[in-house]
Design an enzyme around this catalytic site. Structure first.
Site, PDB file in Angstrom:
ATOM      1  N   LYS A  30      42.167  41.189  43.492  1.00 13.05           N
ATOM      2  CA  LYS A  30      43.441  40.547  43.861  1.00 13.05           C
ATOM      3  C   LYS A  30      44.347  40.323  42.653  1.00 13.05           C
ATOM      4  O   LYS A  30      45.553  40.535  42.712  1.00 13.05           O
ATOM      5  CB  LYS A  30      43.127  39.210  44.545  1.00 13.05           C
ATOM      6  CG  LYS A  30      44.187  38.718  45.486  1.00 13.05           C
ATOM      7  CD  LYS A  30      43.586  37.846  46.593  1.00 13.05           C
ATOM      8  CE  LYS A  30      42.701  36.737  46.070  1.00 13.05           C
ATOM      9  NZ  LYS A  30      43.439  35.523  45.756  1.00 13.05           N
ATOM     10  N   ARG A  49      29.805  32.006  47.416  1.00 16.71           N
ATOM     11  CA  ARG A  49      31.271  32.055  47.353  1.00 16.71           C
ATOM     12  C   ARG A  49      31.834  33.012  48.402  1.00 16.71           C
ATOM     13  O   ARG A  49      32.839  32.731  49.047  1.00 16.71           O
ATOM     14  CB  ARG A  49      31.733  32.509  45.959  1.00 16.71           C
ATOM     15  CG  ARG A  49      31.639  31.438  44.897  1.00 16.71           C
ATOM     16  CD  ARG A  49      31.847  32.023  43.516  1.00 16.71           C
ATOM     17  NE  ARG A  49      33.233  32.423  43.265  1.00 16.71           N
ATOM     18  CZ  ARG A  49      33.593  33.292  42.335  1.00 16.71           C
ATOM     19  NH1 ARG A  49      32.683  33.873  41.579  1.00 16.71           N
ATOM     20  NH2 ARG A  49      34.862  33.587  42.154  1.00 16.71           N
ATOM     21  N   ARG A  58      44.922  29.077  52.834  1.00 18.51           N
ATOM     22  CA  ARG A  58      43.475  29.346  52.919  1.00 18.51           C
ATOM     23  C   ARG A  58      42.884  28.893  54.246  1.00 18.51           C
ATOM     24  O   ARG A  58      41.736  29.198  54.542  1.00 18.51           O
ATOM     25  CB  ARG A  58      42.757  28.626  51.773  1.00 18.51           C
ATOM     26  CG  ARG A  58      42.788  29.459  50.501  1.00 18.51           C
ATOM     27  CD  ARG A  58      41.558  29.244  49.654  1.00 18.51           C
ATOM     28  NE  ARG A  58      41.531  30.210  48.558  1.00 18.51           N
ATOM     29  CZ  ARG A  58      41.355  29.881  47.296  1.00 18.51           C
ATOM     30  NH1 ARG A  58      41.198  28.630  46.963  1.00 18.51           N
ATOM     31  NH2 ARG A  58      41.330  30.810  46.368  1.00 18.51           N
ATOM     32  N   ARG A  92      28.136  33.739  33.496  1.00 22.30           N
ATOM     33  CA  ARG A  92      28.682  32.484  34.010  1.00 22.30           C
ATOM     34  C   ARG A  92      27.977  32.124  35.305  1.00 22.30           C
ATOM     35  O   ARG A  92      27.561  33.005  36.064  1.00 22.30           O
ATOM     36  CB  ARG A  92      30.181  32.625  34.294  1.00 22.30           C
ATOM     37  CG  ARG A  92      31.040  32.871  33.077  1.00 22.30           C
ATOM     38  CD  ARG A  92      32.513  32.865  33.450  1.00 22.30           C
ATOM     39  NE  ARG A  92      32.760  33.474  34.759  1.00 22.30           N
ATOM     40  CZ  ARG A  92      33.908  33.400  35.419  1.00 22.30           C
ATOM     41  NH1 ARG A  92      34.910  32.738  34.900  1.00 22.30           N
ATOM     42  NH2 ARG A  92      34.075  33.982  36.591  1.00 22.30           N
ATOM     43  N   ARG A 117      28.980  41.199  35.514  1.00 28.93           N
ATOM     44  CA  ARG A 117      29.882  40.674  34.472  1.00 28.93           C
ATOM     45  C   ARG A 117      29.143  39.690  33.549  1.00 28.93           C
ATOM     46  O   ARG A 117      28.521  38.749  34.008  1.00 28.93           O
ATOM     47  CB  ARG A 117      31.061  39.976  35.171  1.00 28.93           C
ATOM     48  CG  ARG A 117      32.187  39.609  34.251  1.00 28.93           C
ATOM     49  CD  ARG A 117      33.453  39.343  35.024  1.00 28.93           C
ATOM     50  NE  ARG A 117      33.336  38.268  36.002  1.00 28.93           N
ATOM     51  CZ  ARG A 117      34.312  37.917  36.827  1.00 28.93           C
ATOM     52  NH1 ARG A 117      35.464  38.556  36.810  1.00 28.93           N
ATOM     53  NH2 ARG A 117      34.140  36.934  37.688  1.00 28.93           N
TER      54      ARG A 117
END
Length: 227
Positions: A19, A171, A93, A160, A127
């Site tokens: 995004k 998530r 949202r 992270r 990542r």
């Protein structure tokens, strides 16, 4: 001279769907004002505004920020953009937020990045970062020369919490539960335009072509394939 109507657009997509990359390209090529709820929240919390302090109190307790606070924050900001084409990112949202937005302005199109959750999971969990510098590595696209080690300092890389597989799954499930009704809300209004794929660079030309039917390309770059 006929002035074309202003474009009011929303971009939606799960975390890790590209995004941010797509939004940056839309702004570059079509000159739209980009309003990100996350950026706006951070800015208000940093400046310790009334809404910022209120929002922080919810975040600190691990709660979702109530619809009325998010709506007040975003609509207040939109008042200053009434003469511009704009792109909303991270808002609405919930259906309640979408309904509140409808009362204030007419949304023209909703761009939905339909990227498979498995693709996103691989992308995010690959990542790793070097905490001191913020350098980001991706085990698939741009891995470090030595696994788990920063190229420049030789210090260990960390993952992270947000990028750990179990957190990513949570998530994505939360996004799905919260946002599916919003996508349906816009689909029923005939405003939803979904772009499916697993690679941002392959999805982007389709988004570009779609927006180019509504707005001129304001970038100076003469490129066969706009990036």
């Amino acid at each position: 001279m006929v002035v074309p109507p202003l474009l009011r657009a929303v971009i939606m997509g799960p975390p890790g769907s590209g995004k941010g990359t797509v939004s940056a390209r839309i702004i570059k090529h079509f000159g739209m004002k980009h309003l990100s709820s996350g950026d706006l929240l951070r800015d208000n919390m940093q400046k310790k505004t009334e809404v910022g302090i209120l929002a922080k109190s919810y975040i600190d307790q691990g709660w979702l920020i109530p619809d009325d606070i998010m709506t007040r924050l975003m609509l207040n900001e939109l008042k200053g953009l009434d003469r511009y084409n704009w792109l909303l990112d991270g808002f609405p949202r919930t259906v309640a937020q979408a309904e509140a937005l409808d009362k204030e302005c007419q949304i023209d199109t909703v761009i939905d990045l339909d990227v498979p959750f498995e693709t996103i999971k691989c992308r995010l969990t690959a990542r790793w970062i070097h905490p001191a510098s913020g350098r980001v590595y991706n085990l698939e696209f741009s891995p470090p020369r030595v696994q788990g080690i920063d190229d420049i300092t030789g210090e260990p890389l960390v993952q992270r919490d947000d990028d750990k597989p179990e957190t990513v799954t949570k998530r994505l499930q939360a996004y799905d539960a919260q946002t599916k009704p919003v996508l349906e809300y816009y689909r029923e209004k005939g405003l939803l335009k979904s772009f499916s794929g697993t690679e941002t660079n392959k999805i982007w030309p389709h988004i570009y072509a779609f927006l180019h039917t509504k707005l001129p390309d304001v970038s100076q770059k003469d490129s066969a394939i706009p990036r």
